[in-house]
Write an enzyme that holds these catalytic residues in place. Structure first.
Site, PDB file in Angstrom:
ATOM      1  N   ASP A 267       4.214  -8.168   2.974  1.00 22.85           N
ATOM      2  CA  ASP A 267       3.786  -9.226   3.028  1.00 22.85           C
ATOM      3  C   ASP A 267       3.847 -10.153   2.694  1.00 22.85           C
ATOM      4  O   ASP A 267       4.650 -10.592   1.722  1.00 22.85           O
ATOM      5  CB  ASP A 267       1.661  -8.494   2.361  1.00 22.85           C
ATOM      6  CG  ASP A 267       1.251  -8.448   0.928  1.00 22.85           C
ATOM      7  OD1 ASP A 267       2.672  -7.872   0.793  1.00 22.85           O
ATOM      8  OD2 ASP A 267       1.092  -9.108   0.393  1.00 22.85           O
TER       9      ASP A 267
ATOM     10  N   GLU B 215       1.350  -7.266  -1.814  1.00 20.55           N
ATOM     11  CA  GLU B 215       0.979  -7.717  -3.468  1.00 20.55           C
ATOM     12  C   GLU B 215       0.605  -8.964  -3.218  1.00 20.55           C
ATOM     13  O   GLU B 215       0.159  -9.509  -3.972  1.00 20.55           O
ATOM     14  CB  GLU B 215       2.755  -7.811  -2.981  1.00 20.55           C
ATOM     15  CG  GLU B 215       3.418  -7.528  -4.728  1.00 20.55           C
ATOM     16  CD  GLU B 215       3.599  -8.935  -4.801  1.00 20.55           C
ATOM     17  OE1 GLU B 215       3.767  -9.507  -6.339  1.00 20.55           O
ATOM     18  OE2 GLU B 215       3.325 -10.159  -3.855  1.00 20.55           O
TER      19      GLU B 215
END
Length: 383
Positions: A71, A135
């Site tokens: 991400d 994250e």
């Protein structure tokens, strides 16, 4: 025969998947397909709307794990970019795109290094990947949940390398062997609203909040800790929702964050703030509510054989002795430490989260070389 991987082309393929948290946009598919082609057993571990992946090559110990995230943060002002943020263009030897530094290049570089080790037959144990899509977000359904599941299953990971961009100014000048802890706290002071001309009929929460914040900031938390910088408290938000000039407000709110070293725990700091709030509430005709959220505890991977392997790999591949640092923010290493010792090794982080995030192609290939040496040295030392 194992097919070798071009780390730069794999990075470009990942960048072209616009995986802004919590969207996956097919990024995890790219990682899974790549690892399956190398002979990894892959498990997708979806929690909530987050895609996670645990993949392992081999069944024997030691198990060396690479952890990272697919991400990325939002693009921001797309018009300010010199290239489309998800086109993954290479301009004058520099790869431009969201995730080029943080941290799709590291995933690609370690996959390429793993492919080389498998082809060379030097994996005398297991290599695993723990990849999350959460994250950069709230980090509740990502690595934290995967680690909890792996612990419950009895999966053993002996050591872990996280691919965060740890280099400071020059590639290889720094790796992270620990991180400070982080706690966010929201404070709500509820008073009694009233007319400013009749303060005896009201209870103004603003002065109470101001005194409380002043008391919290007046205390030096510490002077540092071995291998760590001093802890710091920062007020990040204050709000008194009052649009009138002649009204004593009924509520005042604030948020703060503390980055703390191992001289504290999240619970001890929360307890201290609650105790100070109780003092501030004495004689006040209202209520103070303290809501803490501990993002992670401070940790340190002590110097030893594992950190020696990391430092040697960087020195041999990058030509410099890395500083073993605990500076900077938090990372998913704070969750992985529950499984095993963890060290973070990656590119220069100067452009992460910025417009025109970028990484020199030569440094992506150099990172692959670091990881190749790391894998070879690791199995020579721990097998």
């Amino acid at each position: 025969m194992t097919t070798l991987i071009d780390a730069v082309e794999l990075t470009r393929a990942l960048i072209r998947r616009p995986s802004v948290t919590p969207a996956d946009a097919g990024a995890m598919d790219v990682v899974e397909e790549t690892l399956r082609s190398l002979g990894f057993a892959c498990r997708r571990m979806r929690f909530g709307e987050i895609e996670n992946l645990y993949a392992r090559y081999g069944t024997a110990r030691p198990n060396l794990c690479f952890a990272g995230h697919t991400d990325v943060v939002p693009v921001g002002d797309a018009a300010a970019w010199s290239q489309d943020a998800f086109a993954a263009e290479v301009v004058d030897g520099v790869l431009i795109g969201r995730g080029a530094v943080d941290m799709k290049s590291a995933i690609a570089a370690f996959a390429a290094a793993a492919a080389k080790a498998i082809a060379d037959g030097t994996v005398s144990g297991s290599i695993s990947f723990l990849i999350t899509g959460d994250e950069e977000g709230v980090a509740l359904d990502g690595t934290k949940k995967v680690v909890e599941a792996l612990l419950a299953e009895g999966e053993v990971i002996d050591h872990c390398v996280v691919g965060e961009p740890t280099s400071s100014e020059t590639f290889g000048d720094m790796v992270k062997v620990g991180r400070r802890g982080s706690i966010n706290v929201e404070i709500t002071v509820e008073g009694v609203q009233g007319h400013v001309a009749y303060p005896q009929r009201a209870a103004n929460p603003a002065p109470v909040l101001i005194r409380l914040l002043a008391a919290l900031q007046a205390r030096p938390l510490d002077d540092g800790y071995p291998e760590f910088q001093p802890s710091n408290l920062e007020v990040t938000w204050i709000d008194v929702p009052n649009t009138a000039t002649n009204i004593i407000p009924g509520v005042a709110k604030a948020r703060l964050n503390i980055r703390f070293n191992p001289g504290h725990t999240g619970a001890s700091l929360a307890g201290w703030i609650e105790a100070e709030a109780a003092k501030a509430a004495e004689g006040f005709e209202g209520r103070i509510t303290v809501t803490p959220q501990i993002s992670g505890e401070a940790f340190l991977t002590a110097p030893g054989p594992f950190t020696d392997v990391i430092a040697t790999a960087v020195r041999e591949a990058a030509g410099r002795e890395p500083e073993l640092s605990t500076s900077g923010g938090t990372s998913d290493a704070r969750f992985i430490r529950a499984l095993c010792p963890v060290v973070e090794v990656g590119l220069v982080g100067r452009t992460m989260h910025q417009v025109d995030e970028r990484a020199p192609v030569a440094e992506i290939r150099q990172l692959q070389t670091v990881y190749e040496r790391l894998i070879a040295l690791y199995f020579a030392r721990f097998s």
